[in-house]
Design a protein around this motif. Structure first.
Motif, short mmCIF file in Angstrom:
data_model
loop_
_atom_site.label_atom_id
_atom_site.label_comp_id
_atom_site.label_asym_id
_atom_site.label_seq_id
_atom_site.Cartn_x
_atom_site.Cartn_y
_atom_site.Cartn_z
N TYR A 30 46.40 42.55 46.17
CA TYR A 30 45.56 41.37 46.40
C TYR A 30 46.00 40.64 47.66
O TYR A 30 45.18 40.25 48.50
CB TYR A 30 45.62 40.42 45.20
CG TYR A 30 44.63 40.73 44.11
CD1 TYR A 30 43.47 39.99 43.96
CD2 TYR A 30 44.86 41.77 43.21
CE1 TYR A 30 42.56 40.26 42.95
CE2 TYR A 30 43.96 42.07 42.21
CZ TYR A 30 42.81 41.31 42.07
OH TYR A 30 41.91 41.60 41.09
N ALA A 114 36.78 40.23 44.45
CA ALA A 114 37.50 41.37 43.85
C ALA A 114 36.69 41.90 42.67
O ALA A 114 36.35 41.14 41.76
CB ALA A 114 38.89 40.94 43.40
N HIS A 144 38.81 46.01 45.59
CA HIS A 144 39.24 46.45 44.27
C HIS A 144 40.60 47.11 44.46
O HIS A 144 40.78 47.85 45.43
CB HIS A 144 38.24 47.45 43.65
CG HIS A 144 38.36 47.51 42.17
ND1 HIS A 144 39.39 48.16 41.54
CD2 HIS A 144 37.60 46.99 41.19
CE1 HIS A 144 39.24 48.04 40.22
NE2 HIS A 144 38.17 47.33 39.99
N ARG A 190 43.20 51.60 47.07
CA ARG A 190 42.35 50.41 47.11
C ARG A 190 40.97 50.72 47.67
O ARG A 190 40.76 51.71 48.38
CB ARG A 190 42.99 49.29 47.93
CG ARG A 190 42.92 49.47 49.43
CD ARG A 190 43.39 48.23 50.15
NE ARG A 190 43.35 48.37 51.59
CZ ARG A 190 43.68 47.42 52.44
NH1 ARG A 190 44.09 46.26 51.97
NH2 ARG A 190 43.62 47.60 53.73
#
Length: 199
Positions: A30, A114, A144, A190
């Motif tokens: 993140y 996200a 994601h 990712r």
């Protein structure tokens, strides 16, 4: 409220209590995705579909104490978990729909989303609404912490070309909604798409 909204709320409400514990190692992913937004001190940013607020601390770090961080989610139970985790200290939490944002035109410099795209009730309209609240030239990150193929495998599904996140589908969808895709990454570790708000 549409059936899609009700389904999304039911899905996440049932999973809110243990959401963070199911994915305990996603924090660095993140933070890395937030870094790619290119936020500056004092910027305003919206975390659209913020869930339990896992991006909020990284967003706050990026914009500093003079910046504005807003987390919006459709599911009250997810926002309650964000509060329990103390992430409400990093930004203002709002219960609301991405399709009807309680923000004025051009109010934010960037949007972070996200796991957002596959849960949008009306993808083109909802992405257009996100564009409305971002200043011209502002940025959108669709993220994601796992790529499309790895996520499909996790759920025992085949990856198909009709996935909204597939580049040939997502690029024109974004373009028709006021965004210009500037980066597309879909690897096991990712999924990250960056798009700039068209003038």
């Amino acid at each position: 409220m549409s059936d899609q909204h009700t389904d999304v709320q039911a899905f996440f409400a049932a999973r809110a209590a243990d959401w963070d514990s199911r994915f305990p190692d996603d924090g660095p992913a993140y933070a890395a995705a937030v870094a790619e937004l290119g936020l500056r001190r004092g910027d305003a940013v919206l975390d659209a579909g913020c869930g339990t607020g896992r991006a909020l601390p990284a967003l706050r770090d990026a914009v500093g104490p003079s910046g504005t961080v807003v987390g919006l989610d459709l599911t009250a139970a997810m926002l309650a978990q964000a509060v329990r985790a103390g992430r409400d200290r990093s930004g203002v939490l709002l219960l609301g729909d991405v399709g009807r944002l309680p923000l004025r035109d051009g109010a934010v410099d960037a949007v972070f989303g996200a796991g957002l795209v596959s849960h949008l009730a009306r993808p083109a309209e909802d992405l257009r609404e996100l564009a409305r609240v971002v200043r011209p030239g502002g940025r959108l990150a669709l993220f994601h912490p796992i790529g499309r193929a790895a996520l499909a495998a996790r759920h025992g599904r085949q990856l198909t070309g009709d996935d909204l996140r597939a580049e040939p589908r997502l690029r024109p969808l974004l373009a028709g909604s006021g965004w210009r895709m500037v980066a597309y990454e879909d690897v096991d570790a990712r999924f990250l798409v960056l798009a700039d708000r068209m003038d």
